[in-house]
Each structure stands twice: as C-alpha cells, then as structure tokens.
Motif scaffolding. Structure first.
Motif, PDB file in Angstrom:
ATOM      1  N   GLU A 127      -0.541  -3.134   5.196  1.00 54.59           N
ATOM      2  CA  GLU A 127       0.364  -2.505   4.481  1.00 54.59           C
ATOM      3  C   GLU A 127       0.841  -3.242   3.366  1.00 54.59           C
ATOM      4  O   GLU A 127       1.017  -2.783   2.323  1.00 54.59           O
ATOM      5  CB  GLU A 127       1.784  -2.684   5.179  1.00 54.59           C
ATOM      6  CG  GLU A 127       1.791  -1.449   6.374  1.00 54.59           C
ATOM      7  CD  GLU A 127       1.641  -0.003   6.040  1.00 54.59           C
ATOM      8  OE1 GLU A 127       2.094   0.399   4.958  1.00 54.59           O
ATOM      9  OE2 GLU A 127       0.769   0.704   6.556  1.00 54.59           O
TER      10      GLU A 127
ATOM     11  N   ASP B 239      -5.201   3.377  -5.242  1.00 58.99           N
ATOM     12  CA  ASP B 239      -4.136   3.938  -4.062  1.00 58.99           C
ATOM     13  C   ASP B 239      -3.568   4.999  -4.345  1.00 58.99           C
ATOM     14  O   ASP B 239      -3.245   5.310  -5.326  1.00 58.99           O
ATOM     15  CB  ASP B 239      -3.335   2.462  -4.061  1.00 58.99           C
ATOM     16  CG  ASP B 239      -2.294   2.632  -2.847  1.00 58.99           C
ATOM     17  OD1 ASP B 239      -2.550   3.476  -2.092  1.00 58.99           O
ATOM     18  OD2 ASP B 239      -1.396   1.631  -2.865  1.00 58.99           O
TER      19      ASP B 239
ATOM     20  N   ASP C  58      -1.181   8.194  -2.620  1.00 62.22           N
ATOM     21  CA  ASP C  58      -0.437   8.851  -1.563  1.00 62.22           C
ATOM     22  C   ASP C  58      -1.137   9.774  -0.723  1.00 62.22           C
ATOM     23  O   ASP C  58      -2.083  10.219  -1.176  1.00 62.22           O
ATOM     24  CB  ASP C  58       0.893   9.313  -1.826  1.00 62.22           C
ATOM     25  CG  ASP C  58       1.035  10.609  -2.257  1.00 62.22           C
ATOM     26  OD1 ASP C  58       0.457  11.385  -1.677  1.00 62.22           O
ATOM     27  OD2 ASP C  58       1.528  10.733  -3.504  1.00 62.22           O
ATOM     28  N   PRO C  59      -0.998   9.818   0.692  1.00 65.10           N
ATOM     29  CA  PRO C  59      -1.833  10.552   1.474  1.00 65.10           C
ATOM     30  C   PRO C  59      -2.164  12.092   1.172  1.00 65.10           C
ATOM     31  O   PRO C  59      -3.209  12.578   1.213  1.00 65.10           O
ATOM     32  CB  PRO C  59      -1.382  10.594   2.924  1.00 65.10           C
ATOM     33  CG  PRO C  59      -0.353   9.491   2.954  1.00 65.10           C
ATOM     34  CD  PRO C  59       0.053   9.243   1.505  1.00 65.10           C
TER      35      PRO C  59
ATOM     36  N   ARG D 211       1.010  -1.361   0.039  1.00 65.69           N
ATOM     37  CA  ARG D 211       0.285   0.085  -0.022  1.00 65.69           C
ATOM     38  C   ARG D 211       0.910   1.205   0.062  1.00 65.69           C
ATOM     39  O   ARG D 211       1.946   1.378   0.698  1.00 65.69           O
ATOM     40  CB  ARG D 211      -0.951   0.038   1.365  1.00 65.69           C
ATOM     41  CG  ARG D 211      -1.885   1.025   1.365  1.00 65.69           C
ATOM     42  CD  ARG D 211      -3.007   0.778   2.276  1.00 65.69           C
ATOM     43  NE  ARG D 211      -2.390   0.597   3.638  1.00 65.69           N
ATOM     44  CZ  ARG D 211      -2.254   1.452   4.532  1.00 65.69           C
ATOM     45  NH1 ARG D 211      -2.414   2.800   4.288  1.00 65.69           N
ATOM     46  NH2 ARG D 211      -1.796   1.348   5.699  1.00 65.69           N
ATOM     47  N   LYS D 212       0.387   2.211  -0.778  1.00 69.24           N
ATOM     48  CA  LYS D 212       1.065   3.490  -0.755  1.00 69.24           C
ATOM     49  C   LYS D 212       0.681   4.447   0.154  1.00 69.24           C
ATOM     50  O   LYS D 212       1.294   5.472   0.546  1.00 69.24           O
ATOM     51  CB  LYS D 212       0.983   3.951  -2.338  1.00 69.24           C
ATOM     52  CG  LYS D 212       1.690   3.202  -3.382  1.00 69.24           C
ATOM     53  CD  LYS D 212       1.630   3.638  -4.736  1.00 69.24           C
ATOM     54  CE  LYS D 212       2.562   3.036  -5.829  1.00 69.24           C
ATOM     55  NZ  LYS D 212       2.309   1.511  -5.501  1.00 69.24           N
ATOM     56  N   GLY D 213      -0.863   4.476   0.382  1.00 67.65           N
ATOM     57  CA  GLY D 213      -1.490   5.443   1.186  1.00 67.65           C
ATOM     58  C   GLY D 213      -2.841   5.163   1.459  1.00 67.65           C
ATOM     59  O   GLY D 213      -2.843   4.375   2.227  1.00 67.65           O
TER      60      GLY D 213
ATOM     61  N   CYS E 220      -0.858   3.760 -13.613  1.00 66.35           N
ATOM     62  CA  CYS E 220      -0.804   5.002 -12.943  1.00 66.35           C
ATOM     63  C   CYS E 220      -1.307   6.015 -13.772  1.00 66.35           C
ATOM     64  O   CYS E 220      -0.949   6.357 -14.969  1.00 66.35           O
ATOM     65  CB  CYS E 220       0.868   5.444 -12.785  1.00 66.35           C
ATOM     66  SG  CYS E 220       1.181   7.263 -12.202  1.00 66.35           S
TER      67      CYS E 220
ATOM     68  N   THR F 143      -1.703  13.214  -2.127  1.00 66.36           N
ATOM     69  CA  THR F 143      -2.843  13.237  -3.578  1.00 66.36           C
ATOM     70  C   THR F 143      -3.957  13.021  -2.824  1.00 66.36           C
ATOM     71  O   THR F 143      -4.957  13.551  -3.526  1.00 66.36           O
ATOM     72  CB  THR F 143      -2.100  12.155  -4.197  1.00 66.36           C
ATOM     73  OG1 THR F 143      -0.660  12.280  -4.558  1.00 66.36           O
ATOM     74  CG2 THR F 143      -2.897  12.119  -5.554  1.00 66.36           C
TER      75      THR F 143
END
Lengths: 144, 166
Positions: B121, B59, B61-62, B39-41, B136, B64
């Motif tokens: 995670e 997924d 990041d926090p 997990r990225k965020g 992505c 984003t």
C-alpha cells in the motif's frame, strides 16, 4: 486492427512462423495479434532468454521477435546464443529501449533488425518483409 | 530533481498513452510528493540504475486500469484479469524505455530493470535527494499517475568530474 497483404514463405507458400519472446504477456499477445494480421503463424512463445533458446530448438521458426530487457537472460545474449548455433536465424529485436548502443550491440551479436516499442504494425510489417528478403513473398489478398 | 530528467518521461508517457489509447492526453496536476508513496490501484514499478538512479511508478485506479488495458488490448477485459496488471507493467516499460532512450542520447547511461507490480500500500518516504514528482495524465479512459523519484549517481558524477579535470 489494420489488415495487411499476407507474407508467405517463398519456398512453400506456407505462413511465416514466428517465435515471440517477451516477459510481458501483454506484449506477446499484442505481437501475436499483429502476426495474425500479417498472415503469419505463432510457432511458440517465451518469457525469457533461456526459454527462447529451447523454444527456438523446438520450433525452428522463420522469424524471432525478441525483447531485450527480460529476467534470467536478456534478449541480446539469447540472440547471440541462438545465432551461434543457427547462423541462419532471423532475429528482430523489439524493445522500448532504443538507444544507439543497444541497437549496435544487438546487431553486432547477430540480430537482423530492431523495432522500438510501442510497435507500429506498419513498421513491423515492413521490417519483416525486409528481414525475410527473397525467402518471403507478399501474397495477393487482403490489402493494407 | 531537474526538468532535464523529467521531460523525457513526460514526452514518452504522452506518446505511448496517445498511441495505445488512440486519443490525445493532457497533463493535469503536477506535484511534489513529500510523503511516502501511497498506491492508488494497479501500480507498476521500474528501477533504473547507472548515471541516474531511482524508480518510476505508474499507478492507475482499478477502474481506469481496466479501461486503459482494454484499449491497449483492443478487447474488453474483466477487472480480475492478469492482463490488466500486465498491461500496466508494459505501459511502464514502454514509457521508461522511450524516456531512457532520449536521455541516453543526451549522454546519460542506464540500466532498466524489468517492471514489477507494486503490491504494498505504501512505499518509502522520499528524501532530499530522491524527491518524487507526481504527474497526472488525463486521458479519455481516466487519470494515469506517473510517480518519478530519480537522482544523479554521485559516485558516477565524481568520476566524470575527475575525468574532465585530466
């Protein structure tokens, strides 16, 4: 967000009252914002089909905006149960899963219309006017 | 995993992100994930069952996630706000629902399950028949990762093949 000419109830000129049913808080807030721009009033909210039925009984809204995929009881089943008790209920299904079988199943079980997510305000506005029919009137005021 | 399964998800993600963010998106990196999902965020997972089975994870990041959720909600949200996680779940829901709709029109039948936050995670390692593809999406608010692991339901395929013979 775009403003629309307010849609009122024909019988008393009061704002149209909505029950918003979706397991996503984000989706409920998003729909509530749109309802505000249509001049409507949020009568209640529910996060699943079971709660939708009790909220319908409590609030007697003019229109229900109902998601399909939800925990406990899905939207189509909840719509069927509400319409069985209240044939006059106006239920619009609002779901990201918009394939034909789903739409037909919803309509066969009592829903009046279907709107696919992501919801475009102008589409929902037209659907609401259509579903209200003669029971709704577009008031003069803020233009689209 | 065949592109016929993936393309509807790419199209749906592109459309939902572009509408919600009010700006165009582009596809950046596209890769096969041979290791266990990490997990990225803020991540939302949706399971699908039926003719095709598997899961889709969105997924972000926090930082984003906060920017994307704020754009979708049309108001600035703090990172701690539950609405940030809710928005990522709803984003996953809308993309998957739209993709499933397109696949259903091609004859595949599914059941989509409500989105859940992916809080651990790591996820399970992909296998030969559930290899994961990571796409992505580059947006003005940051990168949005879509991790897809789907496979044909062999039992269902067998039934269809048997029906075709008769």
């Amino acid at each position: 967000m775009e403003q629309f000419s307010p849609v009122k109830r024909s019988k008393d000129g009061q704002p149209v009252r909505y029950l918003v049913v979706d397991d996503s808080v984000f989706a409920r807030k998003n729909l509530a914002r749109m309802i505000e721009t249509f001049g409507g009033q949020l009568a209640g909210e529910a996060g699943d089909g079971m709660t939708a039925i009790t909220e319908y009984e409590r609030t007697h809204p003019d229109i229900v905006l109902m998601d399909i995929t939800m925990p406990q009881m899905e939207g189509i089943e909840a719509a069927e149960k509400i319409v069985r008790q209240h044939p006059e209920a106006r239920i619009v299904m609002v779901s990201s899963v918009g394939y034909q079988e789903n739409i037909v199943a919803a309509l066969q079980r009592g829903a009046r219309h279907f709107v696919q997510k992501p919801v475009k305000p102008e589409v929902l506005y037209e659907v609401i006017k259509y579903v209200l029919g003669e029971d709704g009137t577009v008031a003069a005021g803020a233009g689209a | 995993m065949k592109m016929e399964l993936i393309q509807p998800f790419i199209n749906a993600a592109d459309a939902v992100l572009a509408q919600g963010l009010q700006s165009p998106t582009s596809i950046g990196n596209l890769s096969m994930d041979e290791e266990a999902y990490r997990r990225k965020g803020v991540a939302a997972l949706i399971s699908v069952t039926g003719d095709i089975e598997g899961r889709i994870i969105f997924d972000l990041d926090p930082a984003t996630a906060v920017r994307v959720a704020s754009r979708f909600a049309a108001s600035e949200l703090p990172e701690s706000d539950d609405l940030v996680r809710e928005t990522v779940c709803e984003l996953a829901n809308q993309v998957t629902g739209n993709a499933i709709t397109a696949l259903n029109d091609q004859g595949f039948h599914f059941r989509v399950h409500p989105p859940v936050l992916h809080t651990s995670e790591h996820g399970s390692k992909s296998s030969e028949d559930t290899e994961a593809l990571v796409i992505c999406f580059e947006t003005a608010s940051g990168n949005v990762f879509m991790n897809i692991a789907l496979r044909y339901n062999r039992r269902r395929q067998g039934e269809l093949a048997a029906a075709a013979k008769h």
